[in-house]
Design an enzyme around this catalytic site. Structure first.
Site, short mmCIF file in Angstrom:
data_model
loop_
_atom_site.label_atom_id
_atom_site.label_comp_id
_atom_site.label_asym_id
_atom_site.label_seq_id
_atom_site.Cartn_x
_atom_site.Cartn_y
_atom_site.Cartn_z
N SER A 50 26.62 -20.66 19.03
CA SER A 50 27.45 -21.77 18.55
C SER A 50 26.73 -22.75 17.64
CB SER A 50 28.06 -22.52 19.74
OG SER A 50 29.06 -21.72 20.31
N LYS A 53 28.15 -22.96 14.26
CA LYS A 53 29.37 -23.73 13.97
C LYS A 53 29.08 -24.89 13.02
CE LYS A 53 31.58 -22.23 18.23
NZ LYS A 53 31.75 -22.42 19.68
N TYR A 177 34.06 -14.79 13.03
CA TYR A 177 33.49 -15.68 14.06
C TYR A 177 32.39 -14.98 14.86
CZ TYR A 177 33.07 -18.34 18.35
OH TYR A 177 32.56 -19.02 19.44
N TYR A 229 29.94 -29.92 23.86
CA TYR A 229 31.18 -29.72 24.65
C TYR A 229 31.37 -30.85 25.66
CZ TYR A 229 29.58 -25.33 22.72
OH TYR A 229 29.07 -24.39 21.89
N VAL A 247 25.01 -20.66 23.31
CA VAL A 247 24.74 -19.98 24.59
C VAL A 247 23.55 -19.01 24.50
CG1 VAL A 247 26.97 -20.17 25.75
CG2 VAL A 247 26.55 -18.25 24.20
N1 LIG Z 1 28.77 -21.85 23.29
C1 LIG Z 1 28.56 -20.78 22.58
O1 LIG Z 1 27.49 -20.57 22.02
C2 LIG Z 1 29.68 -19.78 22.56
C3 LIG Z 1 29.59 -18.77 21.47
C4 LIG Z 1 30.03 -17.41 21.89
N2 LIG Z 1 29.90 -16.51 20.78
C5 LIG Z 1 31.47 -17.42 22.36
O2 LIG Z 1 32.32 -17.41 21.54
O3 LIG Z 1 31.76 -17.44 23.52
#
Ligand SMILES: NC(=O)CC[C@H](N)C(=O)O
Length: 301
Positions: A50, A53, A177, A229, A247
């Site tokens: 993420s 993003k 994505y 988050y 993650v």
């Molecule tokens: N928080 C994350 O890094 C989530 C990214 C992961 N690719 C997902 O879509 O679940």
């Protein structure tokens, strides 16, 4: 950090990430005057997940500017990164671009007018340009694995498509994505790539302009309020810097005018953010006074 015994748990819902050694730790600080300080496994590439993003949002704003905000909000969600609960009540408009739903809208914007392969190539080129490193790659194995197991993301994409807030077939937007999440970078590459956010939009001091100073400020604001988050408040409380987690255990944190910092440790806390990475950033912010909430005279170095 080597003495910390409680390292959190690696993400298991993405199978290749479940196999990563949780004992690893890396850190890289790139300062405003271009010095690079590394520690631990700072050259080891990991799945940025993420953290991508941030770069995808920058790309989308470059394409459609503020019209993006008709399709995605700018408020913290207070919900986990993969939550679907707000989408029904809020008519398919995700709270912010850093939760998965919002990042899917951003990917949909970046896909417009392109084949998925071209859209993802464009993002990869942008990240390589920011990091000044042509060796950065996408881990196809991670991307494919998420394509096979990312049922929540499939649900989010289809749900938003039902509200006409995705304009492409969901599988195409999801493909973009999943590939952006599978970009693999080291702490050094990530800290280098984040420089434009510490430098008011410049690639390097006195260098090319990547984005306007206003846009850099705004992305930092979103990172501070939404980058972790439902733990964004806690990250601001403990670290006090704009930050974006993934993650894979990576965190990009920005001390505006001072430093771009990447920390990586695969063990996650209950909110899906790197446990040791957060602790390392907390200690750096404490030692340097770089918190954005510090008075100017305390923001040393
Ligand atoms: N928080 C994350 O890094 C989530 C990214 C992961 N690719 C997902 O879509 O679940």
């Amino acid at each position: 950090m080597a003495t910390e015994t409680e390292r959190g748990a690696v993400a298991t819902y993405i199978p290749p990430l479940a196999r990563i050694d949780p004992k690893q730790f890396g850190l890289c600080v790139v300062t405003a005057d271009g010095e690079i300080h590394s520690a631990g496994e700072a050259e080891e590439a990991f799945s940025i997940q993420s953290v991508s993003k941030v770069f995808a949002l920058t790309q989308a704003l470059g394409k459609i500017g503020d019209t993006l905000w008709r399709r995605v909000g700018r408020e913290p969600s207070g919900t986990p990164f993969n939550s679907i609960v707000q989408l029904e009540r809020e008519q398919g408009i995700p709270r912010n671009p850093f939760i998965n739903a919002g990042a899917l809208v951003v990917a949909d914007v970046n896909l417009a007018g392109h084949a998925p392969r071209v859209a993802i190539g464009e993002l990869l080129r942008f990240v390589r340009y920011l990091a000044e490193d042509e060796t950065i790659l996408i881990d196809e194995h991670v991307a494919r694995s998420e394509q096979e197991t990312g049922f929540r993301n499939v649900a989010l994409a289809n749900y938003m498509r039902a509200f006409a807030n995705l304009t492409h077939p969901p599988e195409l937007t999801l493909g973009v994505y999943f590939h952006q999440c599978a970009i693999a970078m080291s702490c050094r590459q990530l800290a280098m790539a984040g420089r434009y956010l510490m430098l008011g939009g410049l690639l390097e001091p006195g260098g090319a302009r990547v984005i306007s100073a206003q846009r850099a400020r705004r992305i930092n604001a979103l990172m501070l309020t939404c980058g972790h988050y439902d733990a964004s408040g806690d990250f601001a409380f403990r670290v006090g810097l704009p930050g974006k987690s993934g993650v894979g255990g990576g965190i990009l944190a920005i001390a505006p005018g001072k430093a771009s910092i990447a920390a990586w440790s695969p063990g996650l806390n209950e909110n899906g953010n790197s446990k040791l990475g957060t602790l390392a950033l907390e200690r750096i912010a404490e030692a340097t006074g770089w918190s954005v909430f510090s008075p100017a005279e305390e923001r040393r170095a």
